[in-house]
Enzyme design. Structure first.
Site, short mmCIF file in Angstrom:
data_model
loop_
_atom_site.label_atom_id
_atom_site.label_comp_id
_atom_site.label_asym_id
_atom_site.label_seq_id
_atom_site.Cartn_x
_atom_site.Cartn_y
_atom_site.Cartn_z
N GLU A 125 4.99 -5.18 7.17
CA GLU A 125 4.39 -4.08 7.88
C GLU A 125 4.82 -3.85 9.21
OE1 GLU A 125 2.95 -6.47 5.94
OE2 GLU A 125 1.11 -5.74 4.81
N ALA B 144 0.76 -1.14 0.03
CA ALA B 144 0.09 -0.05 -0.07
C ALA B 144 0.73 1.15 0.06
CB ALA B 144 -0.79 -0.02 1.32
N GLU C 257 -0.57 -9.27 -0.57
CA GLU C 257 -1.81 -9.84 -0.11
C GLU C 257 -2.69 -9.76 -1.42
OE1 GLU C 257 -2.10 -6.50 2.65
OE2 GLU C 257 -2.46 -8.09 4.22
N GLY D 157 0.45 -5.21 1.02
CA GLY D 157 -0.59 -5.02 0.05
C GLY D 157 -0.46 -5.85 -1.18
#
Ligand code: DAK
Length: 260
Positions: free
Chosen positions: A134, A66, A114, A111
């Protein structure tokens, strides 16, 4: 439809979706997720399209996570009130009933990892690197990493990856069942597109049904999963493509699919 942060191309029955922010290593921001959701909905709605491939532009990354710059400006209340990323990602996973492949060409972190794990399966370039780093930012996976990674590679490895934030290379990812196959970097896109074309040549309703069955293994007990499998099998036996597929086999010819 033209997009700012992704590109979409149709090659025969295969839709190729490319994350297109190479200077930011294809980091996922709100715009990317919004456009991806739209592109996946269009793929799902277009009956001429039977398989999709998602990859990253440039040589370095599928998606490095992200967008940290976007997230750094948000307060906890923004994440909560916007339900940051959640509506889009659940739309992509739940509403895309047709198959899609992630072709991971480099970093797939946070992300990005993911998003790749939301695909039906991953084909990785030998340069691919997966990770959930993260923790190094003071947070934790937020788009399914703690769950999907653990289901894919088991608790010990997933826990180690999440707690240390270390990256896993392509060879280890294949050994750990995170990816279906590793291919030479230069051959990744051709390989993924050829695999997608092969899937697109199958009876389309049976492809959706196979996907639904395998996914049921993650959501149900064995007994319930076996019932789902049997029921879907029985539904398929009533399809025109079942009749055609079996007739084609007996007559030693290729099947011609109606998708119903
Ligand atoms: N965000 C924004 N920009 C990024 C980025 C990212 N995740 N990753 C890389 N970039 C940018 C860099 O800032 C740099 O930009 P400029 O400085 O040139 O403007 C450019 O991409 C090239 O990166 P580097 O110069 O760092 O390239 P290197 O080859 O040296 O290093 C690297 C590559 C991938 C090791 C490094 O860039 C890196 O560590 N990147 C960050 C990886 C990371 O921590 N990813 C996890 C992000 S957190 C949620 C759901 C999901 C999430 C959160 C909430 N909710 C539902 C609430 C997800 C969170 C995450 O993914």
């Amino acid at each position: 439809m033209s997009y700012e942060t992704i590109t979409v191309e149709q090659r025969d029955a295969v839709t190729l979706i490319t994350l297109n922010r190479p200077k930011a290593l294809n980091a996922l921001n709100s715009k990317v997720l919004e456009e991806l959701t739209d592109a996946f909905a269009a793929y799902q709605a277009d009956s001429s399209q039977l398989c999709a491939v998602l990859t990253g532009s440039g040589d370095k990354a599928f998606a490095a996570g992200a967008d940290i710059k976007e997230m750094s400006e948000k307060a906890a209340a923004d994440f909560y009130l916007e339900d940051f990323f959640s509506p889009w990602t659940s739309e992509i996973v739940k509403k895309t009933r047709k198959p899609w492949i992630a072709a991971v060409n480099g970093f797939a972190l946070g992300g990005g990892c993911e998003l790749a794990m939301m695909a039906d399966f991953i084909i990785a370039s030998e340069n691919a690197k997966f990770g959930q780093p993260e923790i190094k930012l003071g947070v934790a996976p937020g788009m399914g990493g703690s769950q999907r990674l653990t289901k894919a590679i088991g608790k010990s490895k997933a826990m180690e990856m999440c707690l240390t934030g270390r990256m896993m290379g392509a060879e280890e990812a294949e050994r750990s069942n995170l990816v279906a196959r590793v291919v030479p970097h230069d051959e990744l896109l051709d390989d993924a597109m050829n695999t997608a074309a092969q899937i697109a040549s199958m009876p389309p309703m049976a492809a959706i049904a196979n996907k639904e069955m395998v996914n049921a293994a993650f959501e149900t007990s064995l007994d319930q999963g076996l019932i789902i499998e049997r029921r879907i099998f029985q539904i398929l036996t009533a399809s025109e493509d079942k009749k055609e597929g079996m007739a084609a086999f007996v007559e030693k010819r290729e099947g011609k699919w109606k998708g119903r």
